[in-house]
Design an enzyme around this catalytic site. Sequence first.
Site, PDB file in Angstrom:
ATOM      1  N   GLU A  81       5.790  14.348   2.424  1.00  0.00           N
ATOM      2  CA  GLU A  81       4.609  14.028   1.910  1.00  0.00           C
ATOM      3  C   GLU A  81       4.298  15.064   0.941  1.00  0.00           C
ATOM      4  O   GLU A  81       3.269  14.632   0.185  1.00  0.00           O
ATOM      5  CB  GLU A  81       3.252  14.065   3.034  1.00  0.00           C
ATOM      6  CG  GLU A  81       1.926  13.540   2.961  1.00  0.00           C
ATOM      7  CD  GLU A  81       1.918  13.449   4.377  1.00  0.00           C
ATOM      8  OE1 GLU A  81       2.481  12.579   5.198  1.00  0.00           O
ATOM      9  OE2 GLU A  81       0.359  14.228   4.538  1.00  0.00           O
ATOM     10  N   ASP A  82       4.389  15.852   0.726  1.00  0.00           N
ATOM     11  CA  ASP A  82       4.220  16.929  -0.051  1.00  0.00           C
ATOM     12  C   ASP A  82       5.462  17.568  -1.661  1.00  0.00           C
ATOM     13  O   ASP A  82       4.855  18.990  -1.725  1.00  0.00           O
ATOM     14  CB  ASP A  82       3.677  18.497   0.764  1.00  0.00           C
ATOM     15  CG  ASP A  82       2.349  18.151   2.003  1.00  0.00           C
ATOM     16  OD1 ASP A  82       1.666  17.232   1.215  1.00  0.00           O
ATOM     17  OD2 ASP A  82       2.664  18.182   2.489  1.00  0.00           O
TER      18      ASP A  82
END
Length: 384
Positions: A81-82
């Site tokens: 996600e990051d």
Amino acid sequence: MAQFRSEEEVLSILNDKIRSNPDAVALIIRAWNFAKKAHGQQQRMSGEPHTEHLFETAKYLSELGLGASTVSAGILHDTLEDTNTSEEDLEKGFGKDIAFMVIGVTKLEKKRHGLATRQAENLRRFFISAAKDPRVLIIKLCDRLHNMNTLQYLPPKKRELIAKETLDIYVPVAERLGIDVLKRELEDLAFEQMEPDTYNENNRLFAESLKQHLPNMKEALTVLQEHLASTCPFPTKVILREKGKYSFYKKLLRKDGDTEEIKDIVTMQITVPETTDCYSVLGSVHALWRPIPKKMKDYIAFPKPNGYQCLRTAVTTDAFGIIEIHIYSEEMYARAQYGIVVDLIYNEPKVTPHGVKHRTKKLRQLFTYISKRSPKLPHTKPAL
Ligand code: MN
């Protein structure tokens, strides 16, 4: 520059099961270094390195007794996600199993979808993954627990949103999976966030009521311990357990705010080795103190939907008033606190077609349960 945790610190949070296996330890360290590199200088709103969040998530998972794959997935849970990490990178580095768990807790990219669709779609994807492998749910709950513990660094609007989502979705999930230790902590944190005044007032009433009951219960505990030691041919363990604060609040609402009506702010919990010992110890308790008619419940013969089992009784005593008593075998006691996690510790889940179908049905029931459930904290709350 922010300080990263050392490898020694990461090793210090590992449970004995992981620590006793050199391959498992090596896997954790590899995951840790991978995540550290991938997240680089990213920071949390608190100003701490993002890896602090991964460290805490992994710590909760390890404390629950989960294995090295789940703890590693906990360390890696934000990489997709990051960071620039791809699903292929994860699969190549850590295998299909760990990659699957990380994908399961990953939200969709923001740019590709509108907000409402994205939220619904994220939830749907998440539950499908969780149906295949419930460890995905446990990772998400531990991730959420750390986020709830660090809410103070977020803007108020965001705080409220996260607390509400916790109460509407994650608390019922923890409850349905029988993970009482996580459920309690999550709902208390959400309660504090959503209704700070009520929360404080409730804490005051809770402390007051506890002060009134605890000394009594401690005396009763000694009496019961001595009685069981002289009447039971098997080892018995008796402890006092305080009610959760949020659970106290809900009960208080049902009792029109009368704390005198809450008889189970402290309960006695008896643990014995085997199931048959539960019935035997019940007889022993009833020989000492007179049971209140119709208060006896046999959740061993009729387990709760989440698998919870115990015997419950309430007794009247001349010296200590009414006492509620819960009786567990060791296995039931573990399940009462950790729910499905107990199964995950002893049998790593097998993803068989049948298993998936079965779990999907359970998860679908869970979905229905959540959607029917209105938020537990009404905005027009009755005064305490
Ligand atoms: Mn996270």
